[in-house]
Structure formats: C-alpha cells, structure tokens
Design a protein around this motif. Sequence first.
Motif, mmCIF file in Angstrom:
data_model
loop_
_atom_site.group_PDB
_atom_site.id
_atom_site.type_symbol
_atom_site.label_atom_id
_atom_site.label_comp_id
_atom_site.label_asym_id
_atom_site.label_seq_id
_atom_site.Cartn_x
_atom_site.Cartn_y
_atom_site.Cartn_z
ATOM 1 N N MET A 1 -67.416 13.204 -58.333
ATOM 2 C CA MET A 1 -66.488 13.822 -57.420
ATOM 3 C C MET A 1 -65.089 13.746 -58.035
ATOM 4 N N SER A 2 -64.376 14.872 -58.028
ATOM 5 C CA SER A 2 -63.030 14.891 -58.590
ATOM 6 C C SER A 2 -62.006 14.627 -57.488
ATOM 7 N N LEU A 3 -60.778 14.469 -57.894
ATOM 8 C CA LEU A 3 -59.712 14.188 -56.944
ATOM 9 C C LEU A 3 -59.439 15.403 -56.066
ATOM 10 N N SER A 4 -59.123 15.141 -54.798
ATOM 11 C CA SER A 4 -58.701 16.230 -53.911
ATOM 12 C C SER A 4 -57.303 16.677 -54.324
ATOM 13 N N ARG A 5 -56.864 17.770 -53.791
ATOM 14 C CA ARG A 5 -55.518 18.278 -54.115
ATOM 15 C C ARG A 5 -54.457 17.242 -53.756
ATOM 16 N N THR A 6 -54.574 16.645 -52.587
ATOM 17 C CA THR A 6 -53.608 15.627 -52.156
ATOM 18 C C THR A 6 -53.634 14.423 -53.087
ATOM 19 N N GLN A 7 -54.822 13.976 -53.458
ATOM 20 C CA GLN A 7 -54.941 12.834 -54.372
ATOM 21 C C GLN A 7 -54.323 13.150 -55.736
ATOM 22 N N LYS A 8 -54.522 14.378 -56.218
ATOM 23 C CA LYS A 8 -53.922 14.772 -57.498
ATOM 24 C C LYS A 8 -52.399 14.731 -57.414
ATOM 25 N N ILE A 9 -51.849 15.242 -56.335
ATOM 26 C CA ILE A 9 -50.395 15.259 -56.163
ATOM 27 C C ILE A 9 -49.854 13.833 -56.100
ATOM 28 N N VAL A 10 -50.497 12.988 -55.296
ATOM 29 C CA VAL A 10 -50.062 11.595 -55.172
ATOM 30 C C VAL A 10 -50.161 10.891 -56.521
ATOM 31 N N SER A 11 -51.268 11.114 -57.226
ATOM 32 C CA SER A 11 -51.453 10.496 -58.529
ATOM 33 C C SER A 11 -50.356 10.941 -59.493
ATOM 34 N N TRP A 12 -50.061 12.235 -59.532
ATOM 35 C CA TRP A 12 -49.028 12.735 -60.446
ATOM 36 C C TRP A 12 -47.648 12.195 -60.098
ATOM 37 N N VAL A 13 -47.340 12.108 -58.814
ATOM 38 C CA VAL A 13 -46.045 11.534 -58.413
ATOM 39 C C VAL A 13 -45.956 10.089 -58.893
ATOM 40 N N LEU A 14 -47.042 9.334 -58.698
ATOM 41 C CA LEU A 14 -47.064 7.939 -59.144
ATOM 42 C C LEU A 14 -47.002 7.843 -60.671
ATOM 43 N N ALA A 114 -47.234 -1.753 -58.388
ATOM 44 C CA ALA A 114 -47.883 -1.081 -57.249
ATOM 45 C C ALA A 114 -48.319 0.335 -57.619
ATOM 46 N N GLY A 115 -47.459 1.063 -58.331
ATOM 47 C CA GLY A 115 -47.807 2.430 -58.732
ATOM 48 C C GLY A 115 -48.995 2.465 -59.676
ATOM 49 N N SER A 116 -49.020 1.558 -60.634
ATOM 50 C CA SER A 116 -50.138 1.502 -61.589
ATOM 51 C C SER A 116 -51.443 1.145 -60.879
ATOM 52 N N ALA A 117 -51.371 0.189 -59.969
ATOM 53 C CA ALA A 117 -52.572 -0.199 -59.213
ATOM 54 C C ALA A 117 -53.085 0.978 -58.379
ATOM 55 N N ALA A 118 -52.164 1.710 -57.766
ATOM 56 C CA ALA A 118 -52.561 2.862 -56.954
ATOM 57 C C ALA A 118 -53.181 3.966 -57.821
ATOM 58 N N ILE A 119 -52.620 4.206 -59.007
ATOM 59 C CA ILE A 119 -53.189 5.201 -59.925
ATOM 60 C C ILE A 119 -54.615 4.796 -60.300
ATOM 61 N N LEU A 120 -54.792 3.528 -60.617
ATOM 62 C CA LEU A 120 -56.142 3.050 -60.963
ATOM 63 C C LEU A 120 -57.108 3.243 -59.801
ATOM 64 N N LEU A 121 -56.657 2.970 -58.605
ATOM 65 C CA LEU A 121 -57.506 3.149 -57.422
ATOM 66 C C LEU A 121 -57.862 4.630 -57.236
ATOM 67 N N LEU A 122 -56.868 5.490 -57.340
ATOM 68 C CA LEU A 122 -57.114 6.928 -57.170
ATOM 69 C C LEU A 122 -58.039 7.487 -58.242
ATOM 70 N N ARG A 123 -57.881 7.009 -59.473
ATOM 71 C CA ARG A 123 -58.610 7.563 -60.615
ATOM 72 C C ARG A 123 -59.775 6.671 -61.059
ATOM 73 N N ARG A 124 -60.248 5.807 -60.169
ATOM 74 C CA ARG A 124 -61.293 4.841 -60.544
ATOM 75 C C ARG A 124 -62.566 5.504 -61.053
ATOM 76 N N ARG A 125 -62.876 6.681 -60.578
ATOM 77 C CA ARG A 125 -64.088 7.374 -61.031
ATOM 78 C C ARG A 125 -63.974 7.861 -62.475
ATOM 79 N N GLU A 126 -62.757 7.936 -62.988
ATOM 80 C CA GLU A 126 -62.537 8.376 -64.362
ATOM 81 C C GLU A 126 -62.671 7.230 -65.361
ATOM 82 N N ILE A 127 -62.680 6.001 -64.868
ATOM 83 C CA ILE A 127 -62.837 4.840 -65.733
ATOM 84 C C ILE A 127 -64.319 4.789 -66.114
#
Length: 141
Positions: A1-14, A114-127
């Motif tokens: 499953m890929s990131l939703s549009r909102t998750q992509k935006i949040v990830s990019w901001v972070l 906090a930002g790095s931890a959140a990015i890892l959480l959002l993108r955990r499926r890519e690890i």
Amino acid sequence: MSLSRTQKIVSWVLQLTVAAILFQTLFFKFTGAEESKYIFSTLLGDSEAVGRIGSGVVELIAVALLLYPRTAWLGALVALGTISGAIFSHLTKLGIVVKDDGGLLFALALVVFAGSAAILLLRRREIPVVGRALRSQEASS
C-alpha cells in the motif's frame, strides 16, 4: 500500500523541514563558526575539527537522502541517529542553552528528532525489512 495524498504531503513537509534545519547548520560546521567550534571542543577536545566536519558530512548525506523519495526513509533514519547524539550531548555535557542561544539549538534538535521519527512512521512500508514483514502480515490476514 502506498501513501495517501495527505500522507505524501505531510511527509514532504516534514522532509523539507528536517532537511532545511540540517542544511542550515552545515554552513556553521563547515566554516568553523565560533559556536560550532565551542560545541565540538566541549565534546571532543582536540578532535573538534574532525567531529565538526564529520557530523556535517553525515548531515549532508541525510539531507540528500531526505530529498529523494525512494531514500527519504533512510535519510530520516540517518537524521534520527545523528540528532539523537546531539540531544544526548545537550542533556549530558552541553546543556539546553549553548552560548546564550536561549535553547534554540536544542529546540531545533527536538524538531529534527520528531520530524524524522514521523517520516519513518509514515514511510515504514518503504523500509525493506519492515515493509516485507507488514506485507507478509497483511497477506496472512
């Protein structure tokens, strides 16, 4: 499953926020600014320049990885590891306030953490290892 549009935006901001904070500190590390020299002299003594430049190189790598979507998770992991050392140093040797900065460096370190931890959480499926385990778990459900 890929990131939703909102998750992509949040990830990019972070990603951009963390990368910008790390990138702006590189100038001070690479030019040998007084505050940077003070920090690394306090931590490493005579090895100040090696630590200062070395941490700058690691942070530059983290910035580059954060800005490329396929490696954003790795950049976040590198940034998290690096900033964990910085936070530990503030809490044990440097103090929250360094050279009358009002705690700004410490606050920026917490934002990067906090930002790095959140990015890892959002993108955990890519690890690679985590993503495989999550996909395997979903398939068996």
